[in-house]
Scaffold this active site. Sequence first.
Site, PDB file in Angstrom:
ATOM      1  N   THR A 140      -6.723   0.342  -2.887  1.00  0.00           N
ATOM      2  CA  THR A 140      -5.890  -0.155  -1.753  1.00  0.00           C
ATOM      3  C   THR A 140      -6.014   0.486  -0.592  1.00  0.00           C
ATOM      4  O   THR A 140      -6.467   1.549  -0.304  1.00  0.00           O
ATOM      5  CB  THR A 140      -4.193   0.339  -2.037  1.00  0.00           C
ATOM      6  OG1 THR A 140      -3.472   0.052  -0.946  1.00  0.00           O
ATOM      7  CG2 THR A 140      -3.941   1.840  -2.525  1.00  0.00           C
ATOM      8  N   ASP A 142      -3.886   1.170   1.654  1.00  0.00           N
ATOM      9  CA  ASP A 142      -2.793   1.561   2.084  1.00  0.00           C
ATOM     10  C   ASP A 142      -2.646   3.047   1.772  1.00  0.00           C
ATOM     11  O   ASP A 142      -2.074   3.835   2.352  1.00  0.00           O
ATOM     12  CB  ASP A 142      -1.572   1.108   1.365  1.00  0.00           C
ATOM     13  CG  ASP A 142      -1.170  -0.150   1.553  1.00  0.00           C
ATOM     14  OD1 ASP A 142      -1.222  -0.571   3.272  1.00  0.00           O
ATOM     15  OD2 ASP A 142      -0.579  -0.977   1.033  1.00  0.00           O
ATOM     16  N   GLY A 187       1.153  -1.232   6.705  1.00  0.00           N
ATOM     17  CA  GLY A 187       1.551  -0.027   5.713  1.00  0.00           C
ATOM     18  C   GLY A 187       3.024  -0.201   6.064  1.00  0.00           C
ATOM     19  O   GLY A 187       3.918   0.301   7.096  1.00  0.00           O
ATOM     20  N   ARG A 188       3.498  -0.692   4.779  1.00  0.00           N
ATOM     21  CA  ARG A 188       5.169  -0.860   4.754  1.00  0.00           C
ATOM     22  C   ARG A 188       5.958   0.480   4.589  1.00  0.00           C
ATOM     23  O   ARG A 188       6.694   0.610   5.502  1.00  0.00           O
ATOM     24  CB  ARG A 188       5.148  -1.609   3.549  1.00  0.00           C
ATOM     25  CG  ARG A 188       6.247  -2.883   3.622  1.00  0.00           C
ATOM     26  CD  ARG A 188       6.394  -3.667   2.425  1.00  0.00           C
ATOM     27  NE  ARG A 188       5.790  -5.131   2.910  1.00  0.00           N
ATOM     28  CZ  ARG A 188       4.714  -5.617   2.176  1.00  0.00           C
ATOM     29  NH1 ARG A 188       3.890  -4.794   1.339  1.00  0.00           N
ATOM     30  NH2 ARG A 188       4.180  -6.507   2.588  1.00  0.00           N
ATOM     31  N   GLU A 243       3.709  -1.543  10.774  1.00  0.00           N
ATOM     32  CA  GLU A 243       4.494  -2.688  10.620  1.00  0.00           C
ATOM     33  C   GLU A 243       5.703  -2.264   9.904  1.00  0.00           C
ATOM     34  O   GLU A 243       6.836  -3.124   9.960  1.00  0.00           O
ATOM     35  CB  GLU A 243       3.796  -3.642   9.869  1.00  0.00           C
ATOM     36  CG  GLU A 243       3.479  -3.033   8.140  1.00  0.00           C
ATOM     37  CD  GLU A 243       2.725  -4.064   7.447  1.00  0.00           C
ATOM     38  OE1 GLU A 243       2.969  -5.428   7.850  1.00  0.00           O
ATOM     39  OE2 GLU A 243       2.421  -3.931   6.353  1.00  0.00           O
ATOM     40  N   LEU A 298      -7.206  -8.753   9.057  1.00  0.00           N
ATOM     41  CA  LEU A 298      -8.506  -8.301   9.397  1.00  0.00           C
ATOM     42  C   LEU A 298      -8.799  -6.961   9.166  1.00  0.00           C
ATOM     43  O   LEU A 298     -10.082  -6.469   8.429  1.00  0.00           O
ATOM     44  CB  LEU A 298      -9.150  -8.422  10.777  1.00  0.00           C
ATOM     45  CG  LEU A 298      -8.627  -9.958  11.537  1.00  0.00           C
ATOM     46  CD1 LEU A 298      -8.844  -9.464  13.221  1.00  0.00           C
ATOM     47  CD2 LEU A 298      -9.267 -10.747  10.934  1.00  0.00           C
TER      48      LEU A 298
END
Lengths: 412, 412
Positions: A140, A142, A187-188, A243, A298
């Site tokens: 991931t 993340d 990155g939530r 984000e 991207l």
Amino acid sequence: MKNVIVGQSGGPTAVINSSLLGVFKTAKDRGADKVYGMVHGIKGLLDRNIVDLTSRIKNDLDMDLLKRTPSSFLGSCRYKLPDIDGNEKTYDKIFEILKELEIVAFFYIGGNDSMDTIMRLSDYAKKINSPIKFMGVPKTIDNDLAITDHTPGYGSAAKYIAATAKEIIRDGLVYDYPVVSVVEVMGRNAGWLTAATALAKSEDCEGVDLVYLPEVTFDIEKFTKDVGKFLQENRSLVIAVSEGVKVADGRYVCELSEHVDYVDEFGHKQLAGTARFLAGKIAEKYGVKTRAIELSSLQRCAAHIQSRIDMTEAFNCGGAAVKAAFEGCSGMVVTLKRVSDYPYICVTETADVHLIANVEKKVPREWINADGTNVMPALVHYIKPLIQAEITPLWVNGLPRHIRLDALSDIK
Amino acid sequence: MKNVIVGQSGGPTAVINSSLLGVFKTAKDRGADKVYGMVHGIKGLLDRNIVDLTSRIKNDLDMDLLKRTPSSFLGSCRYKLPDIDGNEKTYDKIFEILKELEIVAFFYIGGNDSMDTIMRLSDYAKKINSPIKFMGVPKTIDNDLAITDHTPGYGSAAKYIAATAKEIIRDGLVYDYPVVSVVEVMGRNAGWLTAATALAKSEDCEGVDLVYLPEVTFDIEKFTKDVGKFLQENRSLVIAVSEGVKVADGRYVCELSEHVDYVDEFGHKQLAGTARFLAGKIAEKYGVKTRAIELSSLQRCAAHIQSRIDMTEAFNCGGAAVKAAFEGCSGMVVTLKRVSDYPYICVTETADVHLIANVEKKVPREWINADGTNVMPALVHYIKPLIQAEITPLWVNGLPRHIRLDALSDIK
């Protein structure tokens, strides 16, 4: 007969195909007969959409192209297996197909959602006394997986983000009047990717001026004041923002202005527009020119700027999963253990999938400054080894060459 | 004593510093004593913000870093000189400073707006019988300059856009359900940059499915129908759209959005992007997952993926401007003349600045398909040579190394 099967799941990374190659090559080297690939993950398996990888990765050139191809070669899915209880039919169907294909080991390359699949399948295998081994290969951008020092995919995304941040900073400072550039990074819930913008600061670069991670509650008032301080120097600045930043009442910053247009089947809100919203606030408050830049997908598909460290580790994780399965392991995930920072030494280990599935690792608070406006040197120190060294794209006719799957199933 | 001065103006490109180097190196090679740089273009000159480039570009390493550094090394401006009539004071001030610095030739690297500066200054020089030569060096990612076959800066932007399109396409096709990705590319009035997405189509890539340039009137109804046709095949698609597409009544597509992000200092509504607006339309109409991707300023500052052809031509244009000035030319712009496509051969020429300043070159209608949904092979054929060959970044500590100006003026 010793056949294995491998699938890719969740969002792709720049190096997820190196993990696939690690599984493929190590399985072949260690005597596997057939290496099957599930097209679109576990969902493809259920649909009997399965390819024989030996006929798709035919030679050294194919392998070197695969390493350089972004996105998931086998396709991906966001399908989550249901609870075992009451859904035995689904599980029986999976094990029936695996038996039919004479599978001895099952590999799944994915993040914490995908590790849920490995957990459930290995639990079910135990329940029905199946000898099939189930191994997770971490992936991931993340970097939010538990236990492992970091995840394959993160280093390349971090390299892209840091390199792009350097370019945006040069570009952003070009005029003789102040411009505020707000860069939105994925990155939530975890700020690892946004933190990578801090690597831009170097002998030849001013660095980003402010960095906001989702681990710290976001305060619009404070944000505009933070920016105002820099604008007093009458200069351009570059701000990185995740984000996933949220205000005190739990809403995402982007929810303050716009409706959420899409919720995926895991209940994840599709976020967009945090940078745009914040750029608007700054323009309104200070009357300066602003610019909102979303790195969007991207940052996960820029295979032309992979980290070689990352690529090698992704490959090794795939290989280590095969080795472990062939030695009898199941219900485990390959993890990375950092032995030393400088020189950077990192080895693979394995961990119980129950400790990793569905768990999110966030940036420790002590790696963020007290003010919540930048990261601490320890975090930069942690990321730096992961972006090192390069892999040259195979340039054909001016563009990076990739390899793609002819996805017709081989077993239907 | 033979001093020269050079400035950079307008939006930067990935190779604008190669043109600067071309001026610097050729001037030194041809006997210039000092090469001065205007910091922030003509505005910096008026502010006496001028550096001696010999003390800033000191050795071969500096030169190789300069070639790889995005943004304008000397800084830029968007300042346009006023009409000569009635503003003689401004012009006299400029010529006074040039005289003080013993300048024999003045070089300005920029697009059609910046060429206006060369036109006015050379006109004024003629008027006052000044022997100073004024030469324009072409630069713009937009490729919209008249007479020249193409502009330095375009090839690298096109290479970045095409390579990124390939990656977005791989990424966009990863799931087993349809995703519509709308990629927004720069270009207010000319579609050259958006057309570069068509280069993605190759042996290993499906290519973009639909391409919309601003040269063709945009029709929202037709657009949703175009997309609908592809969605009947139940597959993902990638659409490229210029930021400058306009509907029949002359409004930009992004102006159709009812959502206003914010109102800026001049009362101008800041509108959601074109891609975002169109992605919303598709999501509304067909209930599919959509994704809006803006290439934003990345397409002009991604120096890590320069076209070597472009870089070399940018350098050559700078050099040719010096050669021409030293041979007596003034009021001219260096242009590129394509001698042959394959093999690609291109030489520099010069053209009267009056034919280039303030003129925009658009994509010829016959290079766009009748339907206005894609480009013709002739356009791909035209662009392809311009993205060829690579230049490796100087990787330091995992990131491309740049060089930046210590901008303190040397003459105040």
